[in-house]
Enzyme design. Structure first.
Site, short mmCIF file in Angstrom:
data_model
loop_
_atom_site.label_atom_id
_atom_site.label_comp_id
_atom_site.label_asym_id
_atom_site.label_seq_id
_atom_site.Cartn_x
_atom_site.Cartn_y
_atom_site.Cartn_z
N TRP A 198 6.92 -0.31 -8.06
CA TRP A 198 8.10 -0.85 -7.37
C TRP A 198 9.27 -0.97 -8.34
O TRP A 198 10.40 -0.59 -8.02
CB TRP A 198 7.78 -2.23 -6.78
CG TRP A 198 8.88 -2.75 -5.89
CD1 TRP A 198 8.96 -2.63 -4.54
CD2 TRP A 198 10.06 -3.47 -6.30
NE1 TRP A 198 10.12 -3.22 -4.07
CE2 TRP A 198 10.81 -3.74 -5.14
CE3 TRP A 198 10.55 -3.90 -7.54
CZ2 TRP A 198 12.02 -4.42 -5.17
CZ3 TRP A 198 11.77 -4.58 -7.57
CH2 TRP A 198 12.49 -4.84 -6.39
N ARG A 223 2.06 8.02 7.36
CA ARG A 223 2.32 7.84 8.79
C ARG A 223 3.80 7.56 9.02
O ARG A 223 4.50 7.10 8.14
CB ARG A 223 1.48 6.67 9.33
CG ARG A 223 -0.01 6.91 9.31
CD ARG A 223 -0.76 5.65 9.67
NE ARG A 223 -0.48 4.58 8.73
CZ ARG A 223 -0.57 3.29 9.03
NH1 ARG A 223 -0.91 2.90 10.23
NH2 ARG A 223 -0.31 2.38 8.11
N LYS A 235 7.63 -6.72 10.02
CA LYS A 235 7.38 -6.07 8.75
C LYS A 235 8.63 -5.51 8.09
O LYS A 235 8.74 -5.41 6.87
CB LYS A 235 6.37 -4.93 9.00
CG LYS A 235 5.90 -4.25 7.74
CD LYS A 235 4.76 -3.31 8.09
CE LYS A 235 4.28 -2.59 6.84
NZ LYS A 235 4.64 -1.22 6.77
N LYS A 243 0.82 -1.22 0.00
CA LYS A 243 0.00 0.00 0.00
C LYS A 243 0.85 1.27 0.00
O LYS A 243 0.60 2.20 -0.76
CB LYS A 243 -0.94 -0.03 1.20
CG LYS A 243 -1.88 1.15 1.28
CD LYS A 243 -2.97 0.94 2.32
CE LYS A 243 -2.50 0.99 3.74
NZ LYS A 243 -2.02 -0.18 4.38
#
Length: 557
Positions: free
Chosen positions: A411, A96, A107, A73
């Site tokens: 990407w 964020r 992660k 995302k």
């Protein structure tokens, strides 16, 4: 090349001075406070008195439920921002801040990936401008003041058995979930049970992200519930008279942070509440600044649309004073096949049937966002193993819902890989918007929960455990029973069972307890086994990280 290697190669050659990035959106050097050459905080005076132009647009990026297959995302958000700028649409991105919990745990880094990243990547992922540390310090200062008040005579008659304020740490540390403090005799304080939340799940983080200025910050801090007296009356920070001191510790953390993407798109990274526990959105101040300074603002919300987007639309939007003009839902062929029952090891094999079955997850997210009256575009975040047949089938399934799905390769290709998505999003902004909140403010807390559970999650019933039922009576007595609700739920499923993939229906949602975040302005409903202090996995990401003698960092992502 790994994400960090791509970022480091760019940082060494191509990063622009932060003053140059600021100038792209009309900010002068006196409008920012520099943290070195490539980071800055924006002074609130630089934008707080500017009007919000009526033609400026807000684009919300969300996703399907996260899976081990990956969704990307943040990568799509960043690539879309670069693509819009490449198409001549002046754009800022609002994200964020990463938490050290996910960075060091499961992660890894949280600044995008490949050629769609924000930089300096290492700084942002590690200590950045110190916002997380300021929040942790402010939170624990309040905890120390509470315990000192009790130790010094307890003039407020606080029942130490009913103190709700917990200490925080911005790292996953399961050993601190439940603790006992004050041991060692009278000189060490009053013994009592305590515990830690991760900083990004704290109420102070939520308050920082919802406050509009120093005055509002201090007023919200004053409303924080810290516990109850022996006769069950609520006690707040305002009763302790320390709201000014706590707000003072956050004076710099309140200012949005300015950085850049690999392609020099101005990016604000500010605030980082978890979406499975807190409300999962960057700060109102950062989003407001971007909306005023650029014609297009792209912002993301945490985890899937059932969590982050719902909270953005029902908690943040009323405070922001502007709803999104369009929504982008990120999905991958891999993740949808995983939702369709394919094992991780087999995701590289074409499987149209599993894709069709797993599409139920995306379909519900699309329908949920359409329920708010917002135009939706699907970004198919491309992986090399995706086949043309799978992509075409996914696009056809989305088309049946009246939604365009665009294959997106940011990407690998940066803005070039996102131009088609950018064009689709710009086209969606011409569609009429009839924004409809999910619930009305005057509905009761239990009514709000039922609406979210049934209309967003697909639940049949909501069951309240004994503690939650008792709390509901307390909330009604204290007049808190019509506040907005912030659902704390597993991110992996629409239900409170992380193993229930796809789009389950007819299940029962279990509410075990509540946390009244009066300063943030909502009640947190804890469902299932969701934790406010996560633990580290068996093989934490930290095991892959290192720093060389020359200061070069490896393994961050």
């Amino acid at each position: 090349m790994s994400d960090i290697e791509i970022a480091q190669a760019n940082e060494q050659k191509e990063m622009q001075p932060i003053t140059t990035i600021a100038a792209k959106v009309g900010l002068q050097e006196q409008d920012i406070e520099r943290y070195g050459d490539y980071k800055a905080k924006i002074k609130l005076t630089a934008f707080e008195n500017q009007p919000l132009p009526a033609d400026h647009k807000l684009i919300l990026v969300t996703s399907i439920n996260p899976t081990p297959a990956g969704e990307g995302k943040s990568t799509v958000t960043i690539g879309l921002g670069d693509a819009l700028n490449k198409l001549g649409a002046q754009t800022m991105i609002a994200l964020r801040e990463p938490s050290l919990g996910p960075v060091m745990g499961m992660k890894g880094g949280a600044t995008g990936g490949g050629y769609a990243q924000v930089v300096p990547m290492e700084d942002i992922n590690l200590h950045f401008t110190g916002d997380m540390h300021a929040l942790t310090c402010a939170n624990n200062t309040l905890a120390a003041l509470i315990d000192n008040h009790i130790h010094q005579g307890n003039a407020l008659n606080i029942d130490q058995r009913r103190i709700s304020w917990k200490r925080t740490l911005d790292i996953n540390d399961r050993a601190l979930r439940h603790t006992v403090i004050g041991l060692g005799g009278p000189f060490q304080g009053i013994p009592r049970e305590d515990g830690f939340n991760i900083t990004v799940a704290s109420e102070l983080m939520a308050i920082l992200c919802l406050a509009t200025n120093i005055h509002d910050l201090k007023a919200r801090i004053a409303k924080i519930l810290i516990g109850y007296t022996y006769d069950r009356q609520p006690v707040t920070v305002g009763d302790l008279k320390v709201q000014g001191a706590i707000a003072m510790l956050l004076k710099d953390a309140l200012k949005p942070n300015l950085v850049q993407t690999l392609e020099h798109t101005p990016t604000l990274i500010h605030g980082g509440p978890f979406a499975n526990i807190a409300h999962g959105c960057n700060s109102i101040l950062a989003t407001t600044a971007a909306l005023k300074l650029a014609k297009y603002t792209i912002t993301e919300c945490g985890f899937g649309a059932d969590l982050g987007a719902e909270k953005f639309l029902d908690i943040k939007t009323p405070k922001l004073g502007k709803h999104p003009d369009a929504v982008v839902i990120v999905a991958t062929v891999r993740a949808l096949k995983y939702n369709g029952g394919v094992a991780l090891a087999d995701l590289k094999t074409e499987n149209i049937a599993a894709l069709e079955q797993g599409f139920a997850n995306l379909k519900r997210h699309i329908e949920n966002m359409q329920r708010y009256g917002l135009p939706v575009t699907v970004a198919i975040n491309a992986f090399t193993a995706d086949t043309p047949a799978e992509i075409q089938r996914l696009q056809a399934l989305c088309a049946e819902l009246g939604v365009q799905a665009v294959n997106t390769e940011v990407w690998e290709k940066g803005s070039e890989g996102g131009k088609a998505l950018g064009e689709a999003v710009l086209a969606s902004l011409t569609a009429p918007v009839d924004f409809k909140p999910l619930y009305e403010p005057e509905t009761t807390l239990t009514e709000k929960i039922a609406i979210i559970a049934q209309q967003i999650y697909g639940a049949k019933d909501v069951v309240y455990e004994t503690k939650a039922k008792k709390q509901l009576k307390t909330f009604a007595t204290n007049g808190w029973d019509k506040m907005p609700v912030c659902m704390a739920k597993t991110q992996y499923s629409f239900s409170d069972d992380p193993k229930a993939l796809g789009a389950p229906t007819g299940f029962t949602l279990h509410i075990r307890e509540f946390t009244p975040d009066l300063g943030a302005g909502f009640i947190v409903a804890l469902t299932g086994n969701v934790l406010t202090m996560p633990g580290l996995p068996k093989q934490p990401a930290a095991l892959r990280m290192d720093i060389a003698d020359d200061g070069t960092i490896t393994g961050l992502f």
